[in-house]
Design a protein around this motif. Structure first.
Motif, PDB file in Angstrom:
ATOM      1  N   ARG A 136       0.911  -1.072   0.177  1.00  0.00           N
ATOM      2  CA  ARG A 136      -0.107  -0.194  -0.180  1.00  0.00           C
ATOM      3  C   ARG A 136       0.803   1.022   0.243  1.00  0.00           C
ATOM      4  O   ARG A 136       0.303   2.156  -0.390  1.00  0.00           O
ATOM      5  N   GLY A 137       1.719   1.349   1.103  1.00  0.00           N
ATOM      6  CA  GLY A 137       2.707   2.432   1.019  1.00  0.00           C
ATOM      7  C   GLY A 137       4.227   2.493   1.599  1.00  0.00           C
ATOM      8  O   GLY A 137       4.679   0.940   2.239  1.00  0.00           O
ATOM      9  N   VAL A 138       5.109   3.817   1.126  1.00  0.00           N
ATOM     10  CA  VAL A 138       6.444   3.070   2.242  1.00  0.00           C
ATOM     11  C   VAL A 138       6.450   4.991   2.215  1.00  0.00           C
ATOM     12  O   VAL A 138       5.626   5.698   2.274  1.00  0.00           O
ATOM     13  N   ILE A 139       6.745   4.094   4.343  1.00  0.00           N
ATOM     14  CA  ILE A 139       7.151   5.324   5.068  1.00  0.00           C
ATOM     15  C   ILE A 139       8.720   5.536   5.132  1.00  0.00           C
ATOM     16  O   ILE A 139       9.347   4.872   5.666  1.00  0.00           O
ATOM     17  N   ILE A 140       9.649   6.299   4.243  1.00  0.00           N
ATOM     18  CA  ILE A 140      10.894   6.936   4.678  1.00  0.00           C
ATOM     19  C   ILE A 140      11.149   7.838   5.212  1.00  0.00           C
ATOM     20  O   ILE A 140      10.565   9.124   5.435  1.00  0.00           O
ATOM     21  N   MET A 141      12.237   7.610   7.166  1.00  0.00           N
ATOM     22  CA  MET A 141      12.205   8.881   7.292  1.00  0.00           C
ATOM     23  C   MET A 141      14.112   9.340   7.806  1.00  0.00           C
ATOM     24  O   MET A 141      15.150   8.634   6.975  1.00  0.00           O
ATOM     25  N   VAL A 142      14.096  10.504   8.082  1.00  0.00           N
ATOM     26  CA  VAL A 142      15.203  10.693   7.883  1.00  0.00           C
ATOM     27  C   VAL A 142      16.591  10.582   9.332  1.00  0.00           C
ATOM     28  O   VAL A 142      15.610  11.906   9.891  1.00  0.00           O
ATOM     29  N   ALA A 143      17.289   9.830   9.457  1.00  0.00           N
ATOM     30  CA  ALA A 143      18.142  10.188  10.656  1.00  0.00           C
ATOM     31  C   ALA A 143      19.290  11.028  10.152  1.00  0.00           C
ATOM     32  O   ALA A 143      19.614  12.288   9.520  1.00  0.00           O
ATOM     33  N   SER A 144      20.680  10.752  10.677  1.00  0.00           N
ATOM     34  CA  SER A 144      21.589  11.615  10.697  1.00  0.00           C
ATOM     35  C   SER A 144      22.514  10.179  11.264  1.00  0.00           C
ATOM     36  O   SER A 144      22.452   8.750  11.562  1.00  0.00           O
ATOM     37  N   SER A 145      24.568  10.508  10.423  1.00  0.00           N
ATOM     38  CA  SER A 145      25.642  10.042  11.262  1.00  0.00           C
ATOM     39  C   SER A 145      24.965   9.881  12.469  1.00  0.00           C
ATOM     40  O   SER A 145      25.482   9.613  13.850  1.00  0.00           O
ATOM     41  N   ALA A 146      24.785  11.576  12.880  1.00  0.00           N
ATOM     42  CA  ALA A 146      24.885  11.630  14.214  1.00  0.00           C
ATOM     43  C   ALA A 146      23.620  10.963  15.337  1.00  0.00           C
ATOM     44  O   ALA A 146      24.119  10.779  16.449  1.00  0.00           O
ATOM     45  N   ALA A 147      23.113  10.132  14.792  1.00  0.00           N
ATOM     46  CA  ALA A 147      22.576   8.974  15.285  1.00  0.00           C
ATOM     47  C   ALA A 147      22.875   7.930  15.700  1.00  0.00           C
ATOM     48  O   ALA A 147      22.668   7.166  17.139  1.00  0.00           O
ATOM     49  N   PHE A 148      23.872   7.591  15.536  1.00  0.00           N
ATOM     50  CA  PHE A 148      25.089   6.684  15.785  1.00  0.00           C
ATOM     51  C   PHE A 148      26.392   7.429  16.590  1.00  0.00           C
ATOM     52  O   PHE A 148      27.124   6.879  17.679  1.00  0.00           O
ATOM     53  N   ASP A 149      26.575   8.419  15.719  1.00  0.00           N
ATOM     54  CA  ASP A 149      28.378   8.750  16.140  1.00  0.00           C
ATOM     55  C   ASP A 149      27.853  10.602  16.205  1.00  0.00           C
ATOM     56  O   ASP A 149      29.085  11.419  15.834  1.00  0.00           O
ATOM     57  N   GLY A 150      26.962  10.662  17.379  1.00  0.00           N
ATOM     58  CA  GLY A 150      26.768  12.016  17.461  1.00  0.00           C
ATOM     59  C   GLY A 150      28.101  13.020  17.815  1.00  0.00           C
ATOM     60  O   GLY A 150      28.943  12.490  18.836  1.00  0.00           O
ATOM     61  N   GLN A 151      27.951  13.831  17.523  1.00  0.00           N
ATOM     62  CA  GLN A 151      29.385  14.960  17.981  1.00  0.00           C
ATOM     63  C   GLN A 151      29.526  15.258  19.140  1.00  0.00           C
ATOM     64  O   GLN A 151      27.745  16.330  19.270  1.00  0.00           O
ATOM     65  N   MET A 152      30.602  16.321  20.085  1.00  0.00           N
ATOM     66  CA  MET A 152      30.170  17.384  20.965  1.00  0.00           C
ATOM     67  C   MET A 152      28.969  18.278  20.529  1.00  0.00           C
ATOM     68  O   MET A 152      28.862  19.114  19.056  1.00  0.00           O
ATOM     69  N   GLY A 153      27.894  18.957  21.076  1.00  0.00           N
ATOM     70  CA  GLY A 153      27.277  19.976  20.751  1.00  0.00           C
ATOM     71  C   GLY A 153      25.531  19.514  20.024  1.00  0.00           C
ATOM     72  O   GLY A 153      25.429  20.079  19.513  1.00  0.00           O
ATOM     73  N   GLN A 154      26.250  18.242  20.099  1.00  0.00           N
ATOM     74  CA  GLN A 154      24.309  17.838  19.606  1.00  0.00           C
ATOM     75  C   GLN A 154      23.386  16.523  20.432  1.00  0.00           C
ATOM     76  O   GLN A 154      22.997  15.811  19.581  1.00  0.00           O
ATOM     77  N   VAL A 155      23.715  17.080  21.499  1.00  0.00           N
ATOM     78  CA  VAL A 155      23.073  16.351  21.938  1.00  0.00           C
ATOM     79  C   VAL A 155      21.151  15.980  21.374  1.00  0.00           C
ATOM     80  O   VAL A 155      20.860  14.823  21.551  1.00  0.00           O
ATOM     81  N   SER A 156      20.828  16.910  21.337  1.00  0.00           N
ATOM     82  CA  SER A 156      19.510  17.608  21.220  1.00  0.00           C
ATOM     83  C   SER A 156      19.309  17.163  19.875  1.00  0.00           C
ATOM     84  O   SER A 156      18.670  15.473  19.821  1.00  0.00           O
TER      85      SER A 156
END
Ligand SMILES: NC(=O)c1ccc[n+]([C@@H]2O[C@H](COP(=O)([O-])OP(=O)(O)OC[C@H]3O[C@@H](n4cnc5c(N)ncnc54)[C@H](O)[C@@H]3O)[C@@H](O)[C@H]2O)c1
Length: 263
Positions: A147-167
């Motif tokens: 019926r359909g497809v949902i595509i979402m967008v994460a980021s490398s920050a989901a796995f190895d977030g840098q300093m200043g990237q907590v949010s």
């Protein structure tokens, strides 16, 4: 699923990665419903693509009523065209760096945390949630009854977030981890869920980076040592739509980059 003659709801579609997806799906014969805060860019893109298969809705994905109005507008358009909703691409996103505690011993403001989570996480889930009642009732297609497809967008920050990237990392990590349960919830309807997690890609978001920051991120790429292009992102989204075996997964699109703690 073939994108031709289906309608795709694309948030953040007025710029960058989601705009490249909109252009690509449109070139494949899809109808694109673009939801974005930026009305000027949205109208310009509808002029570029032509208004027979593209529509723009000024939308704030952090506001439930605003999403509701855009979904209702899209559903009305779908009734006119007869081209059923094929999917949602939740591309709207923001970054707002900030250390959890700064040099003056001030903690990160709750307003800045809410801002990022409300757009990247709540806005993604709310958009999907509100589109689903219209997707579950679409006539199933092909031998698999898709019926359909949902595509979402994460980021490398989901796995190895840098300093200043907590949010930002919290928002993108949540999007990555909700992918599997979303696919599980939707499997009985023949709806798939896929998340793409890009590293550094050229877009308006990364245009704001200083040359030094961009260079240092490119140096962290294994191969190729360059920012990805929006069209390369769009290719992965197209494959995620067309390849029914992609489901409940997070695709890293990152040239084997693992971000260091700091730049
Ligand atoms: N470009 C990169 O390097 C990169 C890397 C990893 C993840 N991402 C993610 O990819 C997605 C797209 O980012 P991009 O690089 O194309 O950025 P971009 O700034 O070019 O595009 C983002 C779009 O989202 C829209 N937007 C922002 N807040 C919104 C809101 N509240 N409601 C509706 N629309 C809103 C903006 O107006 C803009 O058109 C984001 O989720 C981002 O976090 C980008």
């Amino acid at each position: 699923m073939k994108p031709a003659n289906r309608t795709f709801i694309i948030s953040g579609g007025a710029s960058g990665l989601a705009l490249a997806v909109a252009r690509d799906l449109h070139s494949a014969g899809a109808y694109v419903s673009l939801l974005d805060l930026n009305a000027d860019s949205g109208s310009a893109i509808v002029s570029e693509l032509g208004n027979s298969r593209a529509k723009f809705f000024e939308t704030d994905v952090s506001n439930t009523e605003s999403i509701q109005a855009a979904i209702q507008g899209t559903v009305k358009w779908v009734k006119e065209t007869g081209k059923e909703i094929g999917g949602v691409i939740a591309g709207a996103g923001v970054g707002l760096p900030g250390l959890i505690i700064d040099k003056k011993n001030e903690p990160l403001s709750i307003e800045s945390i809410d801002f990022v989570l409300n757009i990247n996480l709540r806005g993604t889930l709310d958009l999907i949630r509100q589109a689903l009642p219209y997707m579950t009732t679409v006539k199933p297609e092909g031998p698999d009854g898709e019926r359909g497809v949902i595509i979402m967008v994460a980021s490398s920050a989901a796995f190895d977030g840098q300093m200043g990237q907590v949010s930002y990392a919290a928002s993108k990590g949540a999007v990555a981890s909700l992918t599997l349960p979303l696919a599980r919830d939707l499997s009985k309807y023949g709806i798939r869920a896929v998340t793409v997690a890009p590293a550094l890609f050229d877009s308006n978001m990364t245009k704001m980076m200083s040359k030094k920051v961009k260079q240092s991120l490119e140096n962290a790429m294994e191969f190729p040592k360059r920012a990805g292009q929006p069209e390369e992102f769009a290719r992965t989204v197209r494959d995620s739509i067309e390849n029914s075996m992609l489901n409940g997964t997070v695709l890293r699109l990152d040239g084997a980059m693992r971000m260091p703690a700091r730049l």
